[in-house]
Design a protein around this motif. Structure first.
Motif, PDB file in Angstrom:
ATOM      1  N   SER A 278       0.817  -1.219   0.000  1.00 12.02           N
ATOM      2  CA  SER A 278       0.000   0.000   0.000  1.00 12.02           C
ATOM      3  C   SER A 278       0.844   1.261   0.000  1.00 12.02           C
ATOM      4  O   SER A 278       0.417   2.304  -0.512  1.00 12.02           O
ATOM      5  N   GLN A 279       2.060   1.184   0.571  1.00 10.28           N
ATOM      6  CA  GLN A 279       2.914   2.373   0.661  1.00 10.28           C
ATOM      7  C   GLN A 279       4.107   2.312  -0.298  1.00 10.28           C
ATOM      8  O   GLN A 279       4.996   3.161  -0.225  1.00 10.28           O
ATOM      9  N   ASN A 280       4.119   1.306  -1.168  1.00  7.03           N
ATOM     10  CA  ASN A 280       5.208   1.143  -2.137  1.00  7.03           C
ATOM     11  C   ASN A 280       6.564   1.230  -1.441  1.00  7.03           C
ATOM     12  O   ASN A 280       7.468   1.972  -1.862  1.00  7.03           O
ATOM     13  N   ALA A 281       6.710   0.494  -0.362  1.00 10.06           N
ATOM     14  CA  ALA A 281       7.904   0.555   0.473  1.00 10.06           C
ATOM     15  C   ALA A 281       8.831  -0.621   0.198  1.00 10.06           C
ATOM     16  O   ALA A 281       8.406  -1.656  -0.332  1.00 10.06           O
ATOM     17  N   VAL A 282      10.097  -0.460   0.570  1.00  3.91           N
ATOM     18  CA  VAL A 282      11.042  -1.568   0.463  1.00  3.91           C
ATOM     19  C   VAL A 282      11.127  -2.337   1.771  1.00  3.91           C
ATOM     20  O   VAL A 282      11.637  -3.464   1.805  1.00  3.91           O
ATOM     21  N   MET A 283      10.636  -1.736   2.853  1.00  5.41           N
ATOM     22  CA  MET A 283      10.628  -2.409   4.151  1.00  5.41           C
ATOM     23  C   MET A 283       9.454  -1.885   4.963  1.00  5.41           C
ATOM     24  O   MET A 283       9.117  -0.707   4.901  1.00  5.41           O
ATOM     25  N   SER A 284       8.823  -2.779   5.707  1.00  9.16           N
ATOM     26  CA  SER A 284       7.809  -2.372   6.674  1.00  9.16           C
ATOM     27  C   SER A 284       8.186  -2.965   8.026  1.00  9.16           C
ATOM     28  O   SER A 284       8.909  -3.966   8.101  1.00  9.16           O
ATOM     29  N   TYR A 285       7.700  -2.323   9.081  1.00 12.06           N
ATOM     30  CA  TYR A 285       7.948  -2.840  10.427  1.00 12.06           C
ATOM     31  C   TYR A 285       6.821  -2.401  11.348  1.00 12.06           C
ATOM     32  O   TYR A 285       5.960  -1.597  10.944  1.00 12.06           O
ATOM     33  N   CYS A 286       6.819  -2.913  12.554  1.00 14.22           N
ATOM     34  CA  CYS A 286       5.690  -2.689  13.448  1.00 14.22           C
ATOM     35  C   CYS A 286       6.166  -2.448  14.874  1.00 14.22           C
ATOM     36  O   CYS A 286       7.323  -2.673  15.224  1.00 14.22           O
ATOM     37  N   ASP A 287       5.237  -2.025  15.704  1.00 11.56           N
ATOM     38  CA  ASP A 287       5.479  -1.927  17.136  1.00 11.56           C
ATOM     39  C   ASP A 287       5.361  -3.325  17.732  1.00 11.56           C
ATOM     40  O   ASP A 287       4.952  -4.280  17.057  1.00 11.56           O
ATOM     41  N   MET A 288       5.751  -3.474  18.983  1.00 11.77           N
ATOM     42  CA  MET A 288       5.655  -4.789  19.612  1.00 11.77           C
ATOM     43  C   MET A 288       5.394  -4.664  21.107  1.00 11.77           C
ATOM     44  O   MET A 288       5.812  -3.700  21.751  1.00 11.77           O
ATOM     45  N   ALA A 289       4.656  -5.630  21.617  1.00  7.08           N
ATOM     46  CA  ALA A 289       4.482  -5.751  23.061  1.00  7.08           C
ATOM     47  C   ALA A 289       5.738  -6.395  23.641  1.00  7.08           C
ATOM     48  O   ALA A 289       6.557  -6.957  22.911  1.00  7.08           O
ATOM     49  N   VAL A 290       5.894  -6.316  24.943  1.00  6.68           N
ATOM     50  CA  VAL A 290       7.062  -6.884  25.609  1.00  6.68           C
ATOM     51  C   VAL A 290       6.587  -7.892  26.650  1.00  6.68           C
ATOM     52  O   VAL A 290       5.688  -7.607  27.438  1.00  6.68           O
ATOM     53  N   ILE A 291       7.179  -9.086  26.610  1.00 10.52           N
ATOM     54  CA  ILE A 291       6.861 -10.119  27.585  1.00 10.52           C
ATOM     55  C   ILE A 291       8.114 -10.507  28.355  1.00 10.52           C
ATOM     56  O   ILE A 291       9.233 -10.251  27.915  1.00 10.52           O
ATOM     57  N   ASP A 292       7.910 -11.130  29.505  1.00  7.45           N
ATOM     58  CA  ASP A 292       9.052 -11.551  30.304  1.00  7.45           C
ATOM     59  C   ASP A 292       9.338 -13.031  30.086  1.00  7.45           C
ATOM     60  O   ASP A 292       8.747 -13.671  29.208  1.00  7.45           O
ATOM     61  N   ALA A 293      10.227 -13.573  30.884  1.00  6.05           N
ATOM     62  CA  ALA A 293      10.633 -14.971  30.724  1.00  6.05           C
ATOM     63  C   ALA A 293       9.471 -15.945  30.935  1.00  6.05           C
ATOM     64  O   ALA A 293       9.495 -17.069  30.436  1.00  6.05           O
ATOM     65  N   LYS A 294       8.427 -15.505  31.654  1.00 10.88           N
ATOM     66  CA  LYS A 294       7.265 -16.359  31.909  1.00 10.88           C
ATOM     67  C   LYS A 294       6.150 -16.131  30.893  1.00 10.88           C
ATOM     68  O   LYS A 294       5.057 -16.663  31.053  1.00 10.88           O
ATOM     69  N   SER A 295       6.425 -15.317  29.886  1.00 11.80           N
ATOM     70  CA  SER A 295       5.471 -14.970  28.826  1.00 11.80           C
ATOM     71  C   SER A 295       4.376 -14.015  29.293  1.00 11.80           C
ATOM     72  O   SER A 295       3.376 -13.828  28.601  1.00 11.80           O
ATOM     73  N   ASP A 296       4.563 -13.398  30.461  1.00 12.85           N
ATOM     74  CA  ASP A 296       3.621 -12.383  30.936  1.00 12.85           C
ATOM     75  C   ASP A 296       3.923 -11.053  30.260  1.00 12.85           C
ATOM     76  O   ASP A 296       5.090 -10.663  30.123  1.00 12.85           O
ATOM     77  N   VAL A 297       2.879 -10.339  29.844  1.00 11.91           N
ATOM     78  CA  VAL A 297       3.049  -9.048  29.183  1.00 11.91           C
ATOM     79  C   VAL A 297       3.446  -7.992  30.206  1.00 11.91           C
ATOM     80  O   VAL A 297       2.755  -7.796  31.207  1.00 11.91           O
ATOM     81  N   ILE A 298       4.566  -7.309  29.952  1.00 11.37           N
ATOM     82  CA  ILE A 298       5.011  -6.240  30.848  1.00 11.37           C
ATOM     83  C   ILE A 298       4.861  -4.866  30.207  1.00 11.37           C
ATOM     84  O   ILE A 298       4.994  -3.846  30.887  1.00 11.37           O
ATOM     85  N   ALA A 299       4.579  -4.833  28.907  1.00 13.78           N
ATOM     86  CA  ALA A 299       4.297  -3.574  28.211  1.00 13.78           C
ATOM     87  C   ALA A 299       3.530  -3.895  26.941  1.00 13.78           C
ATOM     88  O   ALA A 299       3.873  -4.837  26.227  1.00 13.78           O
ATOM     89  N   THR A 300       2.490  -3.126  26.661  1.00 12.52           N
ATOM     90  CA  THR A 300       1.695  -3.356  25.451  1.00 12.52           C
ATOM     91  C   THR A 300       2.299  -2.676  24.232  1.00 12.52           C
ATOM     92  O   THR A 300       1.844  -2.893  23.114  1.00 12.52           O
ATOM     93  N   SER A 301       3.308  -1.847  24.450  1.00 16.34           N
ATOM     94  CA  SER A 301       4.059  -1.214  23.366  1.00 16.34           C
ATOM     95  C   SER A 301       5.487  -1.029  23.827  1.00 16.34           C
ATOM     96  O   SER A 301       5.743  -0.752  25.014  1.00 16.34           O
ATOM     97  N   LEU A 302       6.427  -1.171  22.897  1.00  8.03           N
ATOM     98  CA  LEU A 302       7.830  -0.963  23.240  1.00  8.03           C
ATOM     99  C   LEU A 302       8.068   0.460  23.723  1.00  8.03           C
ATOM    100  O   LEU A 302       8.965   0.720  24.527  1.00  8.03           O
ATOM    101  N   ARG A 303       7.232   1.392  23.293  1.00  3.43           N
ATOM    102  CA  ARG A 303       7.389   2.793  23.692  1.00  3.43           C
ATOM    103  C   ARG A 303       7.135   3.008  25.180  1.00  3.43           C
ATOM    104  O   ARG A 303       7.577   4.003  25.744  1.00  3.43           O
ATOM    105  N   GLN A 304       6.443   2.074  25.801  1.00  2.42           N
ATOM    106  CA  GLN A 304       6.187   2.215  27.239  1.00  2.42           C
ATOM    107  C   GLN A 304       7.445   2.020  28.069  1.00  2.42           C
ATOM    108  O   GLN A 304       7.577   2.599  29.152  1.00  2.42           O
ATOM    109  N   ILE A 305       8.377   1.194  27.591  1.00  6.57           N
ATOM    110  CA  ILE A 305       9.605   0.979  28.350  1.00  6.57           C
ATOM    111  C   ILE A 305      10.798   1.698  27.724  1.00  6.57           C
ATOM    112  O   ILE A 305      11.875   1.728  28.312  1.00  6.57           O
ATOM    113  N   ARG A 306      10.601   2.273  26.527  1.00  2.00           N
ATOM    114  CA  ARG A 306      11.644   3.081  25.886  1.00  2.00           C
ATOM    115  C   ARG A 306      11.028   4.404  25.452  1.00  2.00           C
ATOM    116  O   ARG A 306      10.746   4.630  24.270  1.00  2.00           O
ATOM    117  N   PRO A 307      10.796   5.299  26.411  1.00  2.65           N
ATOM    118  CA  PRO A 307      10.069   6.540  26.111  1.00  2.65           C
ATOM    119  C   PRO A 307      10.762   7.452  25.106  1.00  2.65           C
ATOM    120  O   PRO A 307      10.115   8.303  24.503  1.00  2.65           O
TER     121      PRO A 307
END
Length: 312
Positions: free
Chosen positions: A121-150
């Motif tokens: 749709s954007q005629n791009a050579v690369m696309s990427y996305c945001d991501m949630a962050v989980i811990d070693a137990k697979s529990d979500v500790i942030a719903t966006s990477l921006r929450q832990i990297r402001p």
């Protein structure tokens, strides 16, 4: 290898570098690849000579989890690191696009389909996305990477090479890249993380598309290779980890394209720790320029304390 699929959509190759994997996490990741909604995939796994996890165990895990698309597994003759392994994997691919994959994350089922549609749709050579962050137990500790990297700022659009050169915002596990562009990026600089170099080359080659959705769960644990100021504890290690790699990155870039002199001057000023030169080049990377000017003025112990706080 499994029997190939006949699908109208272009083939996308998922590449995964494996080293000493936690087998439960690897299983979760492979099952999330198996669940992808995009219909024409292949997977190439390369074990970087894991010393304690048997190669046969990795093969068995893949055979159990991957049933809907072709896959193949190989093992390096010696340990060469993730950069070299991903470089070899990039060269192995047969698909029109490459999806780079870590061994311990979990992808949402529509991740590849969503990134593919963004490229189109954007005629791009690369696309990427945001991501949630989980811990070693697979529990979500942030719903966006921006929450832990402001300080994180996602980039999108064209003419972004200079911005990417100094500061990466695109994790390899979040990207989908045209294979022909990725292969042009070979060889990868030894002192630059592979996903950063790929993002630089993609930004030089065309437009970048960003999907503002969390399309995977990034697992944060003690053995992660990347992180905020990873490996930095004092001024000397900051120079080794964050400044000296600029020189190799610049030299690799100059071998392939014409690099503007003002960008070269800014890199050299940072290498030589010249405050005035850093200030003059701040347009390329204002946050790093400001940080390094302040760093020069701070006593070593105070700098170490600030670094420790930032990393937390």
């Amino acid at each position: 290898m499994n029997e190939c699929m006949e699908i109208d959509k272009p083939l996308i190759t998922i590449v995964m570098a494996v080293y000493e994997p936690n087998m439960q996490w690897l299983k979760e990741q492979l099952l999330s690849l198996e669940a992808q909604t995009y219909p024409n995939l292949e997977l190439i796994i390369r074990d970087d000579c894991s010393p304690t996890v048997p190669f046969e165990q990795i093969c068995e895990c893949a055979a159990t989890c991957i049933r809907s698309f072709p896959y193949e597994i190989s093992r390096n003759e010696r340990n060469v690191g993730s950069n070299q392994t991903f470089e070899w994997l990039t060269q192995q691919t047969r698909g029109e696009y490459i999806a780079y994959c870590d061994q311990d994350d979990v992808w949402l089922s529509e991740k590849i389909e969503t990134l593919y549609q963004a490229v189109l749709s954007q005629n791009a050579v690369m696309s990427y996305c945001d991501m949630a962050v989980i811990d070693a137990k697979s529990d979500v500790i942030a719903t966006s990477l921006r929450q832990i990297r402001p300080r994180l700022e996602y980039l999108t659009g064209s003419a972004l090479m200079k911005s990417y050169f100094f500061r990466n915002c695109t994790a390899g596990c979040s990207m989908l890249m045209r294979a022909d562009i990725a292969k042009q990026a070979v060889p990868f600089p030894k002192q630059t993380v592979a996903d950063h170099w790929l993002a630089i080359w993609a930004a030089y080659s065309g437009s970048i598309a960003f999907v503002d959705k969390t399309m995977l769960k990034y697992r944060q644990h003690s053995r992660n290779q990347t992180g905020i100021l990873s490996g930095v504890t004092d001024k000397e290690s900051y120079c080794v980890k964050r400044i000296l790699p600029l020189k190799e990155r610049l030299n690799m870039l100059k071998e392939r394209i014409d690099v503007q002199q003002d960008l070269q001057d800014f890199v050299q000023a940072r290498i030589e720790n010249r405050v005035l030169g850093i200030w003059k080049g701040r347009k390329f990377s204002s946050k790093e320029a400001g940080f390094e000017i302040i760093m020069n003025l701070l006593p070593e112990k105070l700098f170490q304390a600030i670094i420790s706080r930032i990393r937390k």
